[in-house]
Scaffold this motif. Structure first.
Motif, PDB file in Angstrom:
ATOM      1  N   GLY A  45       0.802  -1.216   0.000  1.00  0.00           N
ATOM      2  CA  GLY A  45       0.000   0.000   0.000  1.00  0.00           C
ATOM      3  C   GLY A  45       0.836   1.267   0.000  1.00  0.00           C
ATOM      4  N   TYR A  46       2.143   1.129   0.234  1.00  0.00           N
ATOM      5  CA  TYR A  46       3.028   2.299   0.265  1.00  0.00           C
ATOM      6  C   TYR A  46       3.256   2.824  -1.148  1.00  0.00           C
ATOM      7  CZ  TYR A  46       7.241   5.080   0.193  1.00  0.00           C
ATOM      8  OH  TYR A  46       8.123   6.094  -0.023  1.00  0.00           O
ATOM      9  N   ALA A  47       3.181   4.097  -1.324  1.00  0.00           N
ATOM     10  CA  ALA A  47       3.604   4.758  -2.559  1.00  0.00           C
ATOM     11  C   ALA A  47       3.095   6.172  -2.574  1.00  0.00           C
ATOM     12  CB  ALA A  47       3.111   4.037  -3.799  1.00  0.00           C
ATOM     13  N   ARG A  48       3.883   7.032  -3.108  1.00  0.00           N
ATOM     14  CA  ARG A  48       3.452   8.411  -3.347  1.00  0.00           C
ATOM     15  C   ARG A  48       2.526   8.403  -4.555  1.00  0.00           C
ATOM     16  NH1 ARG A  48       5.502  12.675  -1.019  1.00  0.00           N
ATOM     17  NH2 ARG A  48       5.122  14.719  -1.851  1.00  0.00           N
ATOM     18  N   CYS A  49       2.966   7.752  -5.617  1.00  0.00           N
ATOM     19  CA  CYS A  49       2.107   7.640  -6.800  1.00  0.00           C
ATOM     20  C   CYS A  49       2.209   6.257  -7.427  1.00  0.00           C
ATOM     21  CB  CYS A  49       2.447   8.726  -7.817  1.00  0.00           C
ATOM     22  SG  CYS A  49       4.079   8.573  -8.536  1.00  0.00           S
ATOM     23  N   GLY A  50       3.179   5.457  -7.014  1.00  0.00           N
ATOM     24  CA  GLY A  50       3.360   4.111  -7.564  1.00  0.00           C
ATOM     25  C   GLY A  50       4.322   4.113  -8.733  1.00  0.00           C
ATOM     26  N   GLY A  51       4.922   2.976  -8.999  1.00  0.00           N
ATOM     27  CA  GLY A  51       5.770   2.819 -10.170  1.00  0.00           C
ATOM     28  C   GLY A  51       7.229   3.157  -9.967  1.00  0.00           C
ATOM     29  N   ASN A  52       7.674   3.371  -8.725  1.00  0.00           N
ATOM     30  CA  ASN A  52       9.082   3.642  -8.433  1.00  0.00           C
ATOM     31  C   ASN A  52       9.607   4.909  -9.117  1.00  0.00           C
ATOM     32  OD1 ASN A  52       9.996   0.163  -8.386  1.00  0.00           O
ATOM     33  ND2 ASN A  52       9.609   1.466  -6.651  1.00  0.00           N
ATOM     34  N   CYS A  53       8.788   5.924  -9.228  1.00  0.00           N
ATOM     35  CA  CYS A  53       9.263   7.134  -9.904  1.00  0.00           C
ATOM     36  C   CYS A  53       9.495   8.303  -8.955  1.00  0.00           C
ATOM     37  CB  CYS A  53       8.298   7.548 -10.999  1.00  0.00           C
ATOM     38  SG  CYS A  53       6.670   8.024 -10.391  1.00  0.00           S
ATOM     39  N   CYS A  54       8.808   8.351  -7.838  1.00  0.00           N
ATOM     40  CA  CYS A  54       8.949   9.550  -7.008  1.00  0.00           C
ATOM     41  C   CYS A  54       8.883   9.267  -5.510  1.00  0.00           C
ATOM     42  CB  CYS A  54       7.890  10.580  -7.377  1.00  0.00           C
ATOM     43  SG  CYS A  54       6.202   9.986  -7.304  1.00  0.00           S
ATOM     44  N   GLU A  55       8.892   8.001  -5.130  1.00  0.00           N
ATOM     45  CA  GLU A  55       8.835   7.654  -3.722  1.00  0.00           C
ATOM     46  C   GLU A  55      10.210   7.794  -3.078  1.00  0.00           C
ATOM     47  OE1 GLU A  55       5.596   5.897  -5.921  1.00  0.00           O
ATOM     48  OE2 GLU A  55       7.731   5.678  -6.209  1.00  0.00           O
ATOM     49  N   LEU A  56      10.220   8.125  -1.798  1.00  0.00           N
ATOM     50  CA  LEU A  56      11.484   8.146  -1.064  1.00  0.00           C
ATOM     51  C   LEU A  56      12.007   6.736  -0.843  1.00  0.00           C
ATOM     52  CD1 LEU A  56      10.879  10.919   1.606  1.00  0.00           C
ATOM     53  CD2 LEU A  56      12.597  10.924  -0.198  1.00  0.00           C
ATOM     54  N   LEU A  57      11.108   5.787  -0.612  1.00  0.00           N
ATOM     55  CA  LEU A  57      11.503   4.410  -0.351  1.00  0.00           C
ATOM     56  C   LEU A  57      11.279   3.570  -1.606  1.00  0.00           C
ATOM     57  CD1 LEU A  57       9.889   3.961   3.192  1.00  0.00           C
ATOM     58  CD2 LEU A  57      12.134   4.910   2.597  1.00  0.00           C
TER      59      LEU A  57
END
Length: 128
Positions: A45-57
């Motif tokens: 459920g973690y993600a800023r927007c999904g897809g590994n483009c802008c998350e810190l983690l």
């Protein structure tokens, strides 16, 4: 934004407040400034927007949020990636800005972030 969305996330780390496990919470200093430091692990459920483009983690949890409904849509360059076990994260106490976000348990290919705060509330008319 400068180069990546990670800078946006660093300045507003709201995403770290949900779907993230926290362990090893401790006080520390970074560049002479007090920080709160912890090991953070992204959970489903973690993600800023999904897809590994802008998350810190940078994590599999983020990737799955975007593509779990149909893994065949996962872009080829994201398939088979190895993700960190977690991140050693330091949050500047005074500003609330993430100043360190360093991957743990991976060989160094994961994104990382290091920022040093030189001054807060300084009179900039006299700095330059």
């Amino acid at each position: 934004m400068w180069q990546t969305y990670s800078w946006v996330a660093m300045l507003d780390p709201e995403e770290l407040s949900h779907h993230v496990s926290v362990s090893g919470l401790r006080e520390d200093t970074v560049a002479g400034r007090p920080v709160w430091r912890a090991l953070l692990e992204a959970q489903p459920g973690y993600a800023r927007c999904g897809g590994n483009c802008c998350e810190l983690l940078y994590s599999e949890a983020s990737l799955l949020r975007e593509y779990a409904d149909d893994l065949s849509r996962t872009p080829e360059d994201l398939q088979g990636r190895v993700y960190p076990d977690g991140y050693d994260v330091a949050l500047d106490v005074q500003t609330g800005v993430v100043v360190r976000c360093l991957p743990v348990g991976v060989d160094g290919r994961a994104p990382w972030l290091e920022v040093d705060t030189h001054a807060v509330d300084a009179d900039l008319d006299h700095v330059f």
